[in-house]
Scaffold this motif. Structure first.
Motif, short mmCIF file in Angstrom:
data_model
loop_
_atom_site.label_atom_id
_atom_site.label_comp_id
_atom_site.label_asym_id
_atom_site.label_seq_id
_atom_site.Cartn_x
_atom_site.Cartn_y
_atom_site.Cartn_z
N UNK A 250 -25.50 -18.76 13.43
CA UNK A 250 -24.18 -18.92 13.65
C UNK A 250 -23.15 -17.94 12.77
N UNK A 251 -24.31 -17.24 12.10
CA UNK A 251 -23.37 -16.16 11.33
C UNK A 251 -22.89 -15.06 12.13
N UNK A 252 -23.31 -14.89 13.34
CA UNK A 252 -23.11 -13.72 14.19
C UNK A 252 -22.32 -13.92 15.43
N UNK A 256 -18.01 -19.84 14.57
CA UNK A 256 -18.70 -20.20 13.54
C UNK A 256 -18.86 -19.31 12.25
N UNK A 257 -18.59 -17.70 12.56
CA UNK A 257 -18.34 -17.06 11.63
C UNK A 257 -17.31 -17.13 10.53
N UNK A 258 -16.31 -17.43 10.91
CA UNK A 258 -15.16 -17.77 10.23
C UNK A 258 -15.26 -18.82 9.06
N UNK A 259 -16.13 -19.64 9.49
CA UNK A 259 -16.56 -20.72 8.34
C UNK A 259 -17.69 -20.66 7.66
N UNK A 260 -18.44 -19.59 7.75
CA UNK A 260 -19.86 -19.42 7.26
C UNK A 260 -19.79 -18.98 5.61
N UNK A 346 -30.85 -10.98 20.93
CA UNK A 346 -30.04 -12.16 21.31
C UNK A 346 -29.31 -12.42 20.03
N UNK A 347 -29.58 -11.77 18.76
CA UNK A 347 -28.71 -12.00 17.71
C UNK A 347 -27.33 -11.24 18.09
N UNK A 348 -26.17 -11.65 17.45
CA UNK A 348 -24.86 -11.19 17.73
C UNK A 348 -24.28 -11.85 19.19
N UNK A 364 -17.16 -10.75 18.17
CA UNK A 364 -17.98 -10.98 17.10
C UNK A 364 -17.80 -10.01 15.97
N UNK A 365 -17.47 -10.67 14.74
CA UNK A 365 -17.33 -9.87 13.44
C UNK A 365 -18.46 -9.14 13.19
#
Length: 494
Positions: A250-252, A256-260, A346-348, A364-365
């Motif tokens: 979820x880092x990608x 979810x990125x916004x709260x990582x 698959x990542x991102x 995606x950031x």
């Protein structure tokens, strides 16, 4: 590069940032009659600085870290995105295009556009701000300038240092290269300015103190200043403001990125207002693209049962249950541009994006600094200084043991050389498709060993990559050499 080019682009950037009509005469100058009149202008201009990190190079961006993987042994771009395949197979030249030397969209050009915007900001923001807010805003600008200069230093090596407000310089002036040592000295100085000026807080979209500290750790490793790198990384770790995300994948993707708790710096987007000009989802997995495909060598690097493998790549037979984004289909090599012998990225990819189509707005950031990287950089630097002490084991093992990954601890009693190999392995796995492999290989001095003669696809063993000694630093774009014939000298070997 010629300062005239910088001036024209800074006028464009400032115009976009201000959202005001600039009636400028002459047209390559900023008008102070309509800008730098209120604190609001500082906010608009600061947003404009971050906006320079959206720069595109064709369908993709140099500021999107995943595309740098295609210059390494990790992945493959069948459509030569960013010029990666041509650079690897045909070799680097001053006219190759793509990220390297495209006359309008190379890393060189786009980084200097961002640097020019930063220089103008630093020269003018004091007209409308003062005190702590001025210091913070200037700290963010110093961070962005250092970030760009480090990209230039680790790719091109010796590059021009330009710090003057582009509006004030002679448009006929030409600029020569500075030594890489001087460029790195300036980068460290800018990061030190940022560290003392930015808030000691968690990351929320604007650079904070730890963002600058983390990039400086990366710079110090590049310079082989291992003791300094270890000490600074430990300072971040001991600060306790960041932690490993319990959901690695979820880092990608959003939201979810916004709260990582792990992300320390990223280039941020927010659809629909600020979406990618061309969806990275399509470039990564779309029919006709699939331009981030893992090599067999990359897949072979994974230890048995490492869940990061299936979090990072698709495999034959994957269905929607494994995240395959096309309902009622099965992932099949040779179908819809899945290249036989490779593994689509698959990542991102946002698992909520089902049946992605061209024209979609994704956001995606672009993550450029994670806490896991800080821990691995500490381990690498400390191992070089003191060997594999308990703190080195701790940092690597904590990355391996994060919830959802749960890989076993490293064997005890490793030698310094064995630990170095283990850390290099862990960086390749943990940071796969995040843009660091190419730079790591060069930094470790093993790029030629790993990339020259590398067979990306076992099914085509006659197609091998080329890597020469001088490729550790790219050629400057020939267009820039031509514009600065009396001042700018091409890098050695080109």
């Amino acid at each position: 590069m010629k300062t005239r080019i910088i001036i024209i682009f800074i006028a464009m950037v400032a115009g976009l940032a201000s959202c005001k009509k600039l009636d400028v005469n002459p047209p390559d100058k900023l008008s102070t009659n309509v800008f730098w009149k209120s604190p609001t202008d500082a906010d608009l201009a600061l947003n404009g600085l971050y906006g320079t990190l959206y720069a595109q190079s064709g369908q993709i961006s140099e500021y999107a870290p995943m595309w740098w993987e295609n210059f390494s042994d990790n992945s493959y771009s069948q459509n030569n995105q960013g010029g990666a395949q041509q650079s690897l197979i045909a070799g680097l030249t001053p006219n190759i295009g793509g990220f390297v030397t495209d006359p309008g969209n190379s890393l060189y050009v786009n980084a200097y556009i961002s640097i020019a915007a930063t220089n103008s900001f630093l020269a003018n923001v004091g007209k409308v701000l003062s005190g702590d807010k001025l210091n913070q805003y200037k700290g963010e600008a110093y961070f962005i300038r250092a970030f760009n200069y480090f990209l230039l230093a680790e790719t091109y090596g010796n590059v021009p240092i330009v710090t003057a407000d582009p509006v004030t310089v002679d448009i006929k002036a030409q600029v020569s290269k500075s030594s890489r040592a001087d460029v790195l000295k300036m980068i460290e100085s800018d990061l030190d300015q940022a560290i003392t000026s930015l808030p000691d807080a968690k990351y929320a979209g604007h650079a904070v103190k730890a963002s600058a500290q983390g990039i400086k750790v990366r710079v110090l490793l590049f310079e082989k200043k291992y003791a300094d790198a270890a000490a600074l990384a430990k300072n971040i770790i001991d600060g306790g403001k960041f932690s490993l995300n319990s959901n690695y994948a979820s880092n990608f993707y959003k939201p979810d990125q916004s709260s990582s708790p792990e992300i320390m710096f990223s280039v941020q987007f927010q659809a629909p207002a600020v979406a990618h000009p061309f969806a990275i989802t399509i470039a990564i997995i779309g029919s006709g693209y699939k331009d981030l495909q893992g090599t067999q060598d990359m897949i072979n690097e994974y230890e048995p049962n490492d869940p990061r493998k299936t979090m990072t790549f698709f495999f034959p037979g994957d269905t929607p249950a494994q995240g395959w984004p096309y309902p009622n289909t099965v992932g099949t090599p040779g179908v819809n541009n899945w290249t036989v012998g490779f593994y689509p990225g698959k990542k991102w990819l946002d698992p909520k994006n089902v049946n992605p189509q061209p024209g979609m707005l994704d956001d995606q950031d672009y993550v450029w600094l994670r806490y896991a990287d800080i821990k691995l950089m500490y381990a690498e630097a400390q191992n070089e200084v003191a060997g594999p002490d308990a703190s080195v084991y701790q940092q690597v093992n904590e990355v391996r043991a994060r919830p959802g990954v749960n890989m076993p601890a490293l064997p005890t009693n490793l030698s310094q050389a064995d630990m170095r190999t283990r850390i290099q392995h862990e960086r390749r796995i943990e940071l796969a498709l995040e843009g660091f492999r190419y730079f790591d290989l060069r930094r470790w001095g093993i790029a030629k060993q790993k990339l020259n003669g590398f067979i990306q696809n076992p099914l085509t063993p006659n197609v091998k990559t080329v890597y020469k000694d001088n490729y550790d630093f790219w050629p400057l774009p020939q267009t820039e050499i031509d514009r600065n014939k009396s001042a700018l000298v091409q890098n050695d070997g080109y």
